[in-house]
Design a protein around this motif. Structure first.
Motif, PDB file in Angstrom:
ATOM      1  N   UNK A  92       0.812  -1.219   0.000  1.00  0.00           N
ATOM      2  CA  UNK A  92       0.000   0.000   0.000  1.00  0.00           C
ATOM      3  C   UNK A  92       0.849   1.275   0.000  1.00  0.00           C
ATOM      4  N   UNK A  93       2.144   1.146   0.317  1.00  0.00           N
ATOM      5  CA  UNK A  93       3.035   2.304   0.351  1.00  0.00           C
ATOM      6  C   UNK A  93       3.784   2.534  -0.956  1.00  0.00           C
ATOM      7  N   UNK A  94       3.484   1.752  -1.982  1.00  0.00           N
ATOM      8  CA  UNK A  94       4.164   1.906  -3.273  1.00  0.00           C
ATOM      9  C   UNK A  94       3.726   3.220  -3.910  1.00  0.00           C
ATOM     10  N   UNK A  95       4.683   3.966  -4.401  1.00  0.00           N
ATOM     11  CA  UNK A  95       4.390   5.251  -5.032  1.00  0.00           C
ATOM     12  C   UNK A  95       3.516   5.046  -6.267  1.00  0.00           C
ATOM     13  N   UNK A  96       2.440   5.804  -6.360  1.00  0.00           N
ATOM     14  CA  UNK A  96       1.550   5.742  -7.508  1.00  0.00           C
ATOM     15  C   UNK A  96       0.427   4.733  -7.385  1.00  0.00           C
ATOM     16  N   UNK A  97       0.449   3.920  -6.336  1.00  0.00           N
ATOM     17  CA  UNK A  97      -0.601   2.916  -6.152  1.00  0.00           C
ATOM     18  C   UNK A  97      -1.928   3.605  -5.862  1.00  0.00           C
ATOM     19  N   UNK A  98      -2.983   3.113  -6.505  1.00  0.00           N
ATOM     20  CA  UNK A  98      -4.306   3.707  -6.318  1.00  0.00           C
ATOM     21  C   UNK A  98      -5.304   2.639  -5.906  1.00  0.00           C
ATOM     22  N   UNK A  99      -6.333   3.067  -5.170  1.00  0.00           N
ATOM     23  CA  UNK A  99      -7.396   2.149  -4.775  1.00  0.00           C
ATOM     24  C   UNK A  99      -8.553   2.313  -5.737  1.00  0.00           C
ATOM     25  N   UNK A 100      -9.084   1.183  -6.210  1.00  0.00           N
ATOM     26  CA  UNK A 100     -10.239   1.220  -7.107  1.00  0.00           C
ATOM     27  C   UNK A 100     -11.421   1.813  -6.347  1.00  0.00           C
ATOM     28  N   UNK A 101     -12.189   2.668  -7.003  1.00  0.00           N
ATOM     29  CA  UNK A 101     -13.266   3.376  -6.308  1.00  0.00           C
ATOM     30  C   UNK A 101     -14.422   2.472  -5.895  1.00  0.00           C
ATOM     31  N   UNK A 102     -14.711   1.422  -6.661  1.00  0.00           N
ATOM     32  CA  UNK A 102     -15.858   0.574  -6.350  1.00  0.00           C
ATOM     33  C   UNK A 102     -15.481  -0.826  -5.881  1.00  0.00           C
ATOM     34  N   UNK A 103     -14.283  -1.250  -6.135  1.00  0.00           N
ATOM     35  CA  UNK A 103     -13.876  -2.606  -5.756  1.00  0.00           C
ATOM     36  C   UNK A 103     -12.807  -2.537  -4.684  1.00  0.00           C
ATOM     37  N   UNK A 104     -12.529  -3.682  -4.068  1.00  0.00           N
ATOM     38  CA  UNK A 104     -11.575  -3.704  -2.955  1.00  0.00           C
ATOM     39  C   UNK A 104     -10.186  -4.124  -3.429  1.00  0.00           C
ATOM     40  N   UNK A 105      -9.635  -3.429  -4.412  1.00  0.00           N
ATOM     41  CA  UNK A 105      -8.278  -3.742  -4.809  1.00  0.00           C
ATOM     42  C   UNK A 105      -7.496  -2.481  -5.131  1.00  0.00           C
ATOM     43  N   UNK A 106      -6.172  -2.641  -5.085  1.00  0.00           N
ATOM     44  CA  UNK A 106      -5.254  -1.561  -5.392  1.00  0.00           C
ATOM     45  C   UNK A 106      -4.601  -1.883  -6.726  1.00  0.00           C
TER      46      UNK A 106
END
Length: 174
Positions: A126-140
């Motif tokens: 979760x600390x990787x630069x540029x990683x984003x969380x999907x707005x509707x699903x539970x994944x990065x």
């Protein structure tokens, strides 16, 4: 994220928690398996298994692989090893698509060592630069121009090597 990045990120947590990484490869149509471990100095070789049509999945484990004959007979996720393991699906990539990587704790009562590794590794990811969380699903995810496909060989959205392998097995049986 690309599988090479995923494996590189996992390496520090693996060393810290004394966890190993294995790929499960089917040896023949009868379901016999071969387990290949990741050697820290050869991540590129391990990544090459993802292009193999016999590749099934990979997993993190702190379970000692002494009784390899029982594991080959019943699969890695029978009773005892499952408490020490995290199954990982996905990771295949083509020039146009990238398969999601999904991690799953196998046991409802996991070993403390593997549980600690899992938490640490998820925190690191979760600390990787540029990683984003999907707005509707539970994944990065890391943004890419590629089509992200589910880590599910039965998806109707993809026809990758794994599915071709399974279909060829079905055709041979009939």
């Amino acid at each position: 994220m690309p599988i090479m990045d995923f494996l590189t990120e996992s390496h520090t947590a693996m060393l810290r928690h004394e966890v190993k990484l294995y790929a499960e490869i089917f040896v023949n149509a009868q379901g016999e398996r071969q387990y290949i471990s990741l050697e820290s100095n050869n991540i590129a070789l391990f990544v090459s298994y993802f292009d193999n049509t016999a590749y099934n999945s990979f997993f993190f484990s702190c379970y000692p692989l002494q009784d390899i004959t029982r594991i080959k007979e019943f699969g890695y996720f029978y009773d005892a090893p499952s408490s020490y393991s995290i199954e990982v699906n996905g990771g295949r990539e083509t020039d146009k698509s990238r398969e999601l990587i999904q991690m799953r704790m196998i046991s409802k009562n996991p070993n403390k060592q593997i549980q600690s590794f899992y938490r640490t590794f998820q925190r690191n990811l979760k600390n990787i630069s540029g990683l984003q969380k999907h707005t509707q699903k539970k994944y990065y995810y890391l943004p890419t121009e590629k089509i992200i496909i589910p880590a599910n060989p039965h998806s109707q959205n993809t026809r990758d090597h794994w599915e071709d392998f399974c279909l060829s097995k079905i055709e041979r049986v009939e």
